[in-house]
Every structure is written in C-alpha cells, then in structure tokens.
Scaffold this motif. Structure first.
Motif, mmCIF file in Angstrom:
data_model
loop_
_atom_site.group_PDB
_atom_site.id
_atom_site.type_symbol
_atom_site.label_atom_id
_atom_site.label_comp_id
_atom_site.label_asym_id
_atom_site.label_seq_id
_atom_site.Cartn_x
_atom_site.Cartn_y
_atom_site.Cartn_z
ATOM 1 N N LEU A 155 -7.590 -19.293 -0.740
ATOM 2 C CA LEU A 155 -8.631 -20.527 -0.426
ATOM 3 C C LEU A 155 -7.409 -22.276 -1.119
ATOM 4 O O LEU A 155 -7.894 -22.684 -0.200
ATOM 5 C CB LEU A 155 -9.342 -20.457 -1.948
ATOM 6 C CG LEU A 155 -10.096 -19.539 -2.299
ATOM 7 C CD1 LEU A 155 -11.136 -19.778 -2.925
ATOM 8 C CD2 LEU A 155 -11.795 -19.565 -0.624
ATOM 9 N N GLY A 156 -6.005 -21.910 -1.720
ATOM 10 C CA GLY A 156 -5.195 -23.001 -1.273
ATOM 11 C C GLY A 156 -4.117 -23.297 -0.646
ATOM 12 O O GLY A 156 -4.205 -24.136 0.202
ATOM 13 N N SER A 157 -3.897 -22.097 -0.400
ATOM 14 C CA SER A 157 -3.084 -21.526 1.049
ATOM 15 C C SER A 157 -3.244 -20.547 2.033
ATOM 16 O O SER A 157 -2.556 -19.323 0.525
ATOM 17 C CB SER A 157 -2.178 -22.669 1.218
ATOM 18 O OG SER A 157 -1.174 -22.912 2.684
ATOM 19 N N GLY A 158 -3.678 -20.429 3.492
ATOM 20 C CA GLY A 158 -4.093 -18.915 3.700
ATOM 21 C C GLY A 158 -2.680 -18.142 2.795
ATOM 22 O O GLY A 158 -2.804 -16.723 2.808
ATOM 23 N N GLU B 2 -8.038 -29.715 -6.118
ATOM 24 C CA GLU B 2 -9.177 -29.241 -5.885
ATOM 25 C C GLU B 2 -8.800 -27.949 -5.916
ATOM 26 O O GLU B 2 -9.507 -26.867 -6.809
ATOM 27 C CB GLU B 2 -8.782 -29.135 -4.026
ATOM 28 C CG GLU B 2 -9.586 -30.060 -3.285
ATOM 29 C CD GLU B 2 -9.485 -30.397 -1.779
ATOM 30 O OE1 GLU B 2 -9.739 -31.455 -1.717
ATOM 31 O OE2 GLU B 2 -9.342 -29.225 -1.480
ATOM 32 N N HIS B 3 -7.377 -27.417 -6.063
ATOM 33 C CA HIS B 3 -7.215 -25.486 -6.553
ATOM 34 C C HIS B 3 -7.469 -25.088 -7.853
ATOM 35 O O HIS B 3 -8.052 -24.058 -8.884
ATOM 36 C CB HIS B 3 -6.056 -24.905 -5.907
ATOM 37 C CG HIS B 3 -5.580 -23.688 -5.554
ATOM 38 N ND1 HIS B 3 -6.767 -22.982 -4.654
ATOM 39 C CD2 HIS B 3 -4.771 -23.141 -6.387
ATOM 40 C CE1 HIS B 3 -6.429 -21.605 -5.338
ATOM 41 N NE2 HIS B 3 -5.614 -21.883 -5.899
ATOM 42 N N SER C 171 3.802 -23.837 1.378
ATOM 43 C CA SER C 171 2.476 -23.808 0.772
ATOM 44 C C SER C 171 2.931 -22.515 1.026
ATOM 45 O O SER C 171 1.045 -22.320 -1.136
ATOM 46 C CB SER C 171 2.020 -24.448 1.590
ATOM 47 O OG SER C 171 1.254 -23.639 2.906
ATOM 48 N N ALA C 172 2.737 -22.335 0.320
ATOM 49 C CA ALA C 172 2.635 -20.258 0.425
ATOM 50 C C ALA C 172 2.983 -19.668 -1.083
ATOM 51 O O ALA C 172 2.887 -19.496 -1.662
ATOM 52 C CB ALA C 172 3.508 -18.831 1.665
ATOM 53 N N SER C 173 4.717 -19.958 -1.050
ATOM 54 C CA SER C 173 5.224 -19.682 -2.157
ATOM 55 C C SER C 173 4.771 -20.970 -3.252
ATOM 56 O O SER C 173 4.147 -20.661 -4.654
ATOM 57 C CB SER C 173 6.523 -20.271 -2.224
ATOM 58 O OG SER C 173 6.909 -21.177 -1.918
ATOM 59 N N LEU D 267 -13.026 -21.377 4.332
ATOM 60 C CA LEU D 267 -12.629 -20.475 2.979
ATOM 61 C C LEU D 267 -11.470 -20.065 3.550
ATOM 62 O O LEU D 267 -10.632 -18.641 3.306
ATOM 63 C CB LEU D 267 -14.123 -19.151 3.475
ATOM 64 C CG LEU D 267 -14.929 -19.049 2.638
ATOM 65 C CD1 LEU D 267 -16.439 -17.683 3.408
ATOM 66 C CD2 LEU D 267 -14.940 -19.494 1.393
ATOM 67 N N ARG D 268 -10.524 -20.508 4.672
ATOM 68 C CA ARG D 268 -9.651 -19.869 5.123
ATOM 69 C C ARG D 268 -9.256 -18.235 5.119
ATOM 70 O O ARG D 268 -8.842 -17.751 4.482
ATOM 71 C CB ARG D 268 -8.357 -20.562 3.931
ATOM 72 C CG ARG D 268 -7.953 -21.486 3.701
ATOM 73 C CD ARG D 268 -6.947 -21.982 3.109
ATOM 74 N NE ARG D 268 -5.946 -23.343 3.465
ATOM 75 C CZ ARG D 268 -6.556 -24.510 2.994
ATOM 76 N NH1 ARG D 268 -7.521 -24.438 2.131
ATOM 77 N NH2 ARG D 268 -5.858 -25.427 3.540
#
Ligand code: 2P0
Length: 339
Positions: free
Chosen positions: A148-151, A86-87, A118-120, A38-39
């Motif tokens: 869920l994609g990247s914290g 996955e996202h 990964s954030a943006s 679940l990050r």
C-alpha cells in the motif's frame, strides 16, 4: 498494578524499531496497475533482492512528539513526508494507537535515480513502524501492508528470489520467496550512468501504461512469461534466463516509449552500455541487462564470469560507477538504531 506499570514501561521502551531492507530488481516488471488506491498491479512480477542497495529506517512512536517528523537522507522533504505519514496512519489504525512518530531513514545509494528507493524505503518503513507499534504480523501480511506504501516494496520483504502475486483483492496481492538468496550464484552489477533526476515519478508513469497500444498484448502474454522465468530460474538456465530478462525490460520500455505522453527514461549513455553488453556477448561473455524507470543499467552475469566482465566494463565515459550486488536475503530488524 505493578505488573501493568511494568508492561506499559516495556511497551514504551519498545516503541522504537529499526529495519534494514534491500532494494530489488525485477526480472519480470510491474508496470501498470489495476487499482490505484490499493496498488494492485496489472500483472504479477518476479524479482531478486540486491545486497548492495539498502535502506535503513528507525521509527519511534512517542507521546513526546506533537507531530510526525520524517527525515530521509538527512533532509526533510514535504512531498515525501506526506506519503510516509499516510503509511504511518495505516499502521496506527491497525495498532489502534494515535501517537506521533519520528522517522529517520538513510539509503546507501542515490534516490530518484531509477534505483528503486521507494521499494527498500517502504519495506523498511513498514517493518520498523509495525514493530515499533507492537504489531505482530506474518511476512505475508507485512508484504500486503508494504504494497500500500509502494507496490515494489512488497518484494523487498521476503528472502532472495521473490514473486509478487498480482491478486484481485487487497488480501490476495502479496509477495513470497520462491528461492533463497544462495540458490543461484549470479551477480547483478548496477552500472550508474550520467543522468538527470527523474522528472516523472514511477507512480505517475504507471498511470500511463494503459495508453500504450501494446499494453494489451503485454498482458496477454505475461502469465506465460512468468511461468517460463520461474522454470529457467529453477533449472538455472542462465543464457535463456538472461535473454528473457533483457527482452522483458525492453518490452516495458516499449510500453513507456509508446505511452501518451511518452516516457523516455534512457540517456545516450544507457544505449551505449546496452550496445557494449551485446558486444561482450558476441565475444562469448554471457551478460544481460535490465533497466528500470531510470537511465542506469543492471547487468546480470554468473559469478564465474564476474572478473572478466567487470574488467571489460570499466568505469569511464559512459559508466560512472559500478555497484556489485549478489542476491540478498529479505528485510531484517536490527538494534542499530539511527537515533
Ligand atoms: C518494477 N518499477 O517492477 C518496476 C519496473 C519500475 C520499473 O516497481 O506507484 O515505485 O509506488 O507502486 O513501486 C516502480 O514502481 O510504484 C517499479 P508505486 P513503484 O520494479
């Protein structure tokens, strides 16, 4: 019948959307998770969006596509595509659609270099894909999904200065704006130094945090630190704020350095610039650094000192390039599609 056809047509036309997301830099860091899948982060974090580091992503769902196609910075990368697909699957499930998608994404900064692409990236993907899929989600729900994609992606959605509340469950771990971008006249200079491509991804790095003997101590004090930083931002107490941000970054790197195996993200130039920043402070210039999972430095100063500081920093042996950032608003949808 005609109405239904028009509706379908409109839906099909709207199955493409583009979002532009800022990257963000954390003042209080996210390092270590309490739930991998679940990050859910081990602790809450505080960040600001960066005006000069941006990802733009266009997503289109269409029955013309037989499979998902993902292109990032003009390239197709199998490992990155898996995480993107996955996202997309999460979003298709929510929207109850099965259409395949084309995703084209560009960063205006080097990726896998410790600048948080990964954030943006996952913020832009979340907002573009949900919009293309016709979902109408609140900002809070978008941050939950982006997480869920990247914290750290959840922090690139709300405006300005942002808090990611750790939470204990999927629905209670979300990000919200605490102050708008214009609240404080500060600048964040990204000082890019010579450095190889990241060998250990942040996702793998997070897993090692708990192996550091100091991680428990960090968690014991973190809530106090979060309250303090919020107070210092509120009161605009720059020097105390800068000192806390710098210490926090060093604390996170202490966890990295003392993990098993140990993570050393710094390069010799990183340490040289850290020392330079401290020299500038001794000369009376309030400037502080923070460093993420990479060799580059993020130097924070008040706008009133920006000219003197950039003049003294100069690019050259240690600093290869400086990218100027101001606190930025959060994500936007745009009609400037990439295809
Ligand atoms: C942060 N970082 O707070 C910290 C500081 C890097 C150092 O958030 O596994 O790429 O995708 O949830 O978001 C980087 O972690 O990790 C990060 P995942 P993510 O900005």
């Amino acid at each position: 019948m005609l109405i239904i056809m028009r509706k379908e047509l409109k839906l099909r036309i709207n199955m493409k959307a583009t979002a532009a997301a800022p990257s963000n830099i954390a003042f209080i860091k996210y390092w270590g998770k309490k739930d991998e899948k679940l990050r859910l982060p081990a602790n809450s974090s505080i960040s600001v969006n960066l005006s000069g580091l941006k990802t733009t992503t266009t997503v289109k769902f269409s029955k013309e596509y037989k499979q998902d196609k993902v292109q990032i910075n003009g390239q197709v990368n199998k490992k990155e595509s898996i995480r993107v697909v996955e996202h997309l699957d999460r979003i298709r499930k929510l929207a109850k659609i099965e259409l395949k998608a084309k995703v084209v994404s560009v960063n205006n900064f080097p990726k896998s270099s410790g600048l948080a692409s990964s954030a943006s990236g996952f913020a832009a993907l979340t907002v573009a894909a949900t919009s293309a899929a016709g979902l109408k989600l609140s900002e809070k729900q978008l941050t939950i999904l982006a997480r869920l994609g990247s914290g750290s992606a959840c922090r690139s959605i709300p405006d300005g200065f942002v808090e990611w509340i750790a939470g204990k469950t999927h629905q209670s771990s979300f990000a919200r704006s605490i102050y708008p971008a214009k609240y404080w006249d500060i600048s964040i200079l990204v000082a890019l130094v010579e450095g190889e491509k990241k060998k250990v991804s942040t996702t793998s790095g997070h897993k090692l945090a708990r192996t550091s003997p100091f991680f428990g101590t960090r968690l014991k004090n973190i809530n106090r630190k979060i309250s303090l930083i919020k107070h210092l931002i509120k009161e605009k107490k720059f020097r105390e704020f800068g000192q806390l941000v710098e210490n926090e970054s060093l604390e996170m790197h202490a966890i990295m350095l003392t993990s098993t195996p140990s993570l050393i993200y710094w390069q010799p130039a990183t340490v040289a610039v850290m020392r330079h920043v401290r020299d500038l402070r001794h000369q009376g210039l309030p400037v502080y650094f923070t460093i993420d999972a990479g060799p580059h430095l993020f130097l924070i100063c008040q706008n009133s000192d920006l000219t003197s500081i950039t003049e003294r920093l100069k690019t050259g042996r240690f600093i290869k390039k400086i990218i100027l950032n101001r606190p930025a608003r959060g994500i936007i949808l745009t009609s400037n599609h990439l295809f």
